[in-house]
Design a protein around this motif. Sequence first.
Motif, PDB file in Angstrom:
ATOM      1  N   LEU A  52       5.175   6.756  -6.296  1.00  0.00           N
ATOM      2  CA  LEU A  52       4.540   5.450  -6.304  1.00  0.00           C
ATOM      3  C   LEU A  52       5.580   4.337  -6.343  1.00  0.00           C
ATOM      4  CD1 LEU A  52       1.745   6.268  -8.887  1.00  0.00           C
ATOM      5  CD2 LEU A  52       1.517   6.165  -6.401  1.00  0.00           C
ATOM      6  N   LEU A  53       5.255   3.198  -5.737  1.00  0.00           N
ATOM      7  CA  LEU A  53       6.174   2.057  -5.701  1.00  0.00           C
ATOM      8  C   LEU A  53       6.419   1.465  -7.086  1.00  0.00           C
ATOM      9  CD1 LEU A  53       4.805   0.116  -2.588  1.00  0.00           C
ATOM     10  CD2 LEU A  53       6.935   1.403  -2.754  1.00  0.00           C
ATOM     11  N   TYR A  54       5.371   1.346  -7.866  1.00  0.00           N
ATOM     12  CA  TYR A  54       5.444   0.710  -9.181  1.00  0.00           C
ATOM     13  C   TYR A  54       4.725   1.593 -10.204  1.00  0.00           C
ATOM     14  CZ  TYR A  54       6.289  -3.222  -6.019  1.00  0.00           C
ATOM     15  OH  TYR A  54       6.767  -4.025  -5.023  1.00  0.00           O
ATOM     16  N   PRO A  55       5.337   2.705 -10.598  1.00  0.00           N
ATOM     17  CA  PRO A  55       4.635   3.649 -11.477  1.00  0.00           C
ATOM     18  C   PRO A  55       4.168   3.050 -12.806  1.00  0.00           C
ATOM     19  CG  PRO A  55       6.947   4.255 -11.204  1.00  0.00           C
ATOM     20  CD  PRO A  55       6.677   3.137 -10.273  1.00  0.00           C
ATOM     21  N   ASP A  56       4.869   2.043 -13.325  1.00  0.00           N
ATOM     22  CA  ASP A  56       4.454   1.428 -14.583  1.00  0.00           C
ATOM     23  C   ASP A  56       3.220   0.545 -14.429  1.00  0.00           C
ATOM     24  OD1 ASP A  56       6.517   2.687 -15.910  1.00  0.00           O
ATOM     25  OD2 ASP A  56       7.870   0.957 -15.775  1.00  0.00           O
ATOM     26  N   ALA A  57       2.836   0.257 -13.203  1.00  0.00           N
ATOM     27  CA  ALA A  57       1.674  -0.593 -12.945  1.00  0.00           C
ATOM     28  C   ALA A  57       0.448   0.218 -12.517  1.00  0.00           C
ATOM     29  CB  ALA A  57       2.009  -1.632 -11.877  1.00  0.00           C
ATOM     30  N   GLU A  58       0.567   1.534 -12.532  1.00  0.00           N
ATOM     31  CA  GLU A  58      -0.538   2.390 -12.106  1.00  0.00           C
ATOM     32  C   GLU A  58      -1.701   2.307 -13.097  1.00  0.00           C
ATOM     33  OE1 GLU A  58      -1.219   6.989 -10.741  1.00  0.00           O
ATOM     34  OE2 GLU A  58       0.413   6.522 -12.106  1.00  0.00           O
ATOM     35  N   VAL A  89       0.841  -1.197   0.000  1.00  0.00           N
ATOM     36  CA  VAL A  89       0.000   0.000   0.000  1.00  0.00           C
ATOM     37  C   VAL A  89       0.873   1.242   0.000  1.00  0.00           C
ATOM     38  CG1 VAL A  89      -1.725   1.314   1.309  1.00  0.00           C
ATOM     39  CG2 VAL A  89      -1.837  -1.195   1.250  1.00  0.00           C
ATOM     40  N   THR A  90       0.508   2.198  -0.832  1.00  0.00           N
ATOM     41  CA  THR A  90       1.116   3.525  -0.821  1.00  0.00           C
ATOM     42  C   THR A  90       0.036   4.509  -0.380  1.00  0.00           C
ATOM     43  OG1 THR A  90       2.556   2.978  -2.688  1.00  0.00           O
ATOM     44  CG2 THR A  90       2.266   5.311  -2.190  1.00  0.00           C
ATOM     45  N   GLU A  91       0.172   5.040   0.819  1.00  0.00           N
ATOM     46  CA  GLU A  91      -0.747   6.085   1.280  1.00  0.00           C
ATOM     47  C   GLU A  91      -0.255   7.410   0.696  1.00  0.00           C
ATOM     48  OE1 GLU A  91      -3.473   5.773   3.246  1.00  0.00           O
ATOM     49  OE2 GLU A  91      -3.238   3.660   3.758  1.00  0.00           O
ATOM     50  N   HIS A  92      -1.173   8.272   0.272  1.00  0.00           N
ATOM     51  CA  HIS A  92      -0.794   9.545  -0.337  1.00  0.00           C
ATOM     52  C   HIS A  92      -1.936  10.538  -0.203  1.00  0.00           C
ATOM     53  CE1 HIS A  92      -3.242   8.194  -3.748  1.00  0.00           C
ATOM     54  NE2 HIS A  92      -2.480   7.112  -3.838  1.00  0.00           N
TER      55      HIS A  92
END
Length: 169
Positions: free
Chosen positions: A36-42, A19-22
């Motif tokens: 984000l942890l995995y920007p290509d998976a957004e 989880v990325t809280e923002h």
Amino acid sequence: MNKQEIYNYLQSRHIWHKVTEHKAVYNMSEALNVELLYPDAEAKNLFLRDDKKQCYYLVTVKGDKKVDLKALRHQNRTRPLSFASQEELNAVLGLYAGAVSPFGLLNDTACRVRLLIDEAFLEEPALIGVHPNENTATVWLKTRDLIKIIEEHGNCVQAIKMQDVWKNI
């Protein structure tokens, strides 16, 4: 289901996720300012309906893609498509604009919504990042796990090739 219920659900099922809280983000432009942890998976999610308001679709694509509704319609042989209203979004998925997510289908008790997901999410590393029904976090999980969750709930899921439907921004 709200954000905490989604987290609890994933933990109770022993589904790998991060989880990325923002801060709240309402569109893809605002998401560019979030680390984000995995920007290509957004993922970007669009809640659509046909012109008779009988069929609803949640279209989930890579965050940098643009959806051509006419091409989508022709590829899937649907009636003309348009964006569903805020009222429909709330009534069918219990969500608000900016928080649209495949997890919202868990609130679709009648299983009226079909998930159309970009096949690109199934390519390695096969991860996807979606909101947990609130736009203040992103949940990262394996795409196949998300599909399984939605199918087990009773909603139809269809992976779509992007070449005829999606255009790069």
